[in-house]
Design a protein around this motif. Structure first.
Motif, mmCIF file in Angstrom:
data_model
loop_
_atom_site.group_PDB
_atom_site.id
_atom_site.type_symbol
_atom_site.label_atom_id
_atom_site.label_comp_id
_atom_site.label_asym_id
_atom_site.label_seq_id
_atom_site.Cartn_x
_atom_site.Cartn_y
_atom_site.Cartn_z
ATOM 1 N N THR A 277 0.835 -1.190 0.000
ATOM 2 C CA THR A 277 0.000 0.000 0.000
ATOM 3 C C THR A 277 0.866 1.234 0.000
ATOM 4 O OG1 THR A 277 -0.105 -0.003 2.406
ATOM 5 C CG2 THR A 277 -1.874 -1.119 1.238
ATOM 6 N N THR A 278 0.334 2.313 -0.530
ATOM 7 C CA THR A 278 1.037 3.570 -0.508
ATOM 8 C C THR A 278 0.798 4.250 0.822
ATOM 9 O OG1 THR A 278 0.726 3.794 -2.872
ATOM 10 C CG2 THR A 278 1.299 5.768 -1.692
ATOM 11 N N TRP B 138 4.931 -5.713 -6.592
ATOM 12 C CA TRP B 138 4.844 -7.143 -6.905
ATOM 13 C C TRP B 138 5.911 -7.970 -6.191
ATOM 14 C CZ3 TRP B 138 1.835 -4.337 -10.238
ATOM 15 C CH2 TRP B 138 0.671 -4.966 -10.700
ATOM 16 N N SER B 139 6.912 -7.326 -5.614
ATOM 17 C CA SER B 139 7.912 -8.092 -4.861
ATOM 18 C C SER B 139 7.683 -7.992 -3.357
ATOM 19 C CB SER B 139 9.334 -7.625 -5.220
ATOM 20 O OG SER B 139 9.483 -6.233 -5.053
ATOM 21 N N GLY B 140 6.530 -7.436 -2.955
ATOM 22 C CA GLY B 140 6.108 -7.540 -1.569
ATOM 23 C C GLY B 140 6.457 -6.394 -0.650
ATOM 24 N N TRP B 141 6.944 -5.284 -1.185
ATOM 25 C CA TRP B 141 7.274 -4.140 -0.351
ATOM 26 C C TRP B 141 6.014 -3.342 -0.013
ATOM 27 C CZ3 TRP B 141 12.160 -3.113 1.575
ATOM 28 C CH2 TRP B 141 13.188 -3.920 1.072
ATOM 29 N N SER C 280 -1.639 -10.326 -12.458
ATOM 30 C CA SER C 280 -0.458 -10.643 -13.259
ATOM 31 C C SER C 280 0.508 -9.464 -13.299
ATOM 32 C CB SER C 280 -0.875 -11.004 -14.685
ATOM 33 O OG SER C 280 -1.677 -12.162 -14.703
ATOM 34 N N PHE C 281 1.780 -9.760 -13.181
ATOM 35 C CA PHE C 281 2.817 -8.738 -13.309
ATOM 36 C C PHE C 281 2.727 -8.133 -14.712
ATOM 37 C CE2 PHE C 281 7.493 -7.740 -13.896
ATOM 38 C CZ PHE C 281 7.493 -6.646 -13.048
ATOM 39 N N PRO D 47 -1.487 -2.115 -6.933
ATOM 40 C CA PRO D 47 -2.608 -3.045 -7.095
ATOM 41 C C PRO D 47 -3.128 -3.497 -5.733
ATOM 42 C CG PRO D 47 -0.527 -4.127 -7.579
ATOM 43 C CD PRO D 47 -0.221 -2.674 -7.426
ATOM 44 N N SER D 48 -4.412 -3.737 -5.650
ATOM 45 C CA SER D 48 -4.996 -4.135 -4.370
ATOM 46 C C SER D 48 -4.524 -5.518 -3.948
ATOM 47 C CB SER D 48 -6.526 -4.119 -4.455
ATOM 48 O OG SER D 48 -6.970 -4.994 -5.489
ATOM 49 N N SER D 49 -4.199 -6.367 -4.923
ATOM 50 C CA SER D 49 -3.738 -7.716 -4.603
ATOM 51 C C SER D 49 -2.737 -8.185 -5.649
ATOM 52 C CB SER D 49 -4.919 -8.689 -4.529
ATOM 53 O OG SER D 49 -4.476 -9.979 -4.165
#
Length: 249
Positions: free
Chosen positions: A3-4, A219-222, A27-28, A20-22
């Motif tokens: 989240t921002t 997309w890498s979980g940060w 897809s990346f 993205p919310s999820s």
């Protein structure tokens, strides 16, 4: 979920980014072709010759030093990674002094041994590694980067994220090696080696590039992903400068 952050303690202007919310189920948005450089030959060949030059102008370097003085940890025992580093890290004098005093450790990962050997803030603590071949944050000869344990408080990567062909793997591995509450700061300008930058980077404009890098982090979980404008730049005023930052929750 990435989240921002709703607000920033920094005075630097923010550029809106909605992750993205999820990302786990979305897809990346970048393909292998998008992340392939125009020149796919070995990076080992390209970076074999040392380049003792700066890749942003003096005004941008000064601005970057100011930013780093705000965000780099100064507490005794802090561990900093300079990713894709070279002969200069642009860190402020307090960090350099702390490294010399042994209260802070800076480790570099880069492509050229001669460049990193000359970097005073590394003091010989570096790994020569092609992250496009092996995207794991590992390999430190004294076993400090072996295994999967959390190690770093903060990571910087200055005007090099556009050369990574496996950004998700690199940034995911980096997140695994980062302590809870740690951060990553991806510095971006408008200069590059066009033959080695990934294809998509050359096809889109500056704002889309910033969102692209923010997507890498999402997309890498940060978490708490932000895009900050450090310097507008321009034809008469020199190089622009931005940072895309993330935190590990």
């Amino acid at each position: 979920m990435s989240t921002t952050s709703s607000s920033s303690s920094s005075s630097w202007p923010r550029i809106p980014y909605t992750p993205p919310s999820s990302p786990d189920t979305t897809s990346f948005p970048y393909s292998t072709k998008d992340l392939t450089p125009m020149d796919p030959s070995s990076d080992e060949i390209f970076y074999f010759q040392p380049r003792f030059v700066t890749h942003i102008d003096d005004s941008a370097i000064s601005t970057l030093g100011t930013y780093f003085s705000e965000v780099l940890p100064t507490a005794s025992g802090s561990k900093i990674l300079d990713l894709c580093t070279s002969w200069i890290s642009h860190y402020p004098p307090p960090i350099e002094s702390a490294v010399e005093e042994g209260t802070i450790e800076v480790i570099g990962i880069g492509m050229n041994d001669s460049e990193m050997k000359a970097n005073p803030v590394l003091q010989g603590r570096y790994v020569v590694k092609d992250l496009n071949l092996d995207p794991t944050i590992s390999g430190w000869p004294e076993d400090r980067l072996q295994g999967t344990g959390e190690y770093f408080d903060c990571t910087t990567c200055t005007v090099s994220i556009d050369y990574l062909t496996k950004p998700l793997e690199v940034l995911s591995s980096l997140r695994d090696r980062t302590k809870k509450g740690g951060s990553v700061h991806l510095i971006i300008s408008n200069r590059c080696f066009p033959t080695k930058a990934v294809r998509k980077w050359l096809e889109i404009g500056e704002e889309d590039r910033l969102r692209m890098v923010a997507d890498y982090l999402a997309w890498s979980g940060w978490n708490e992903i932000e895009i900050l404008e450090l310097r507008k730049g321009g034809w008469m005023s020199g190089d622009p400068l931005w940072v895309v930052k993330g935190c590990k929750a």
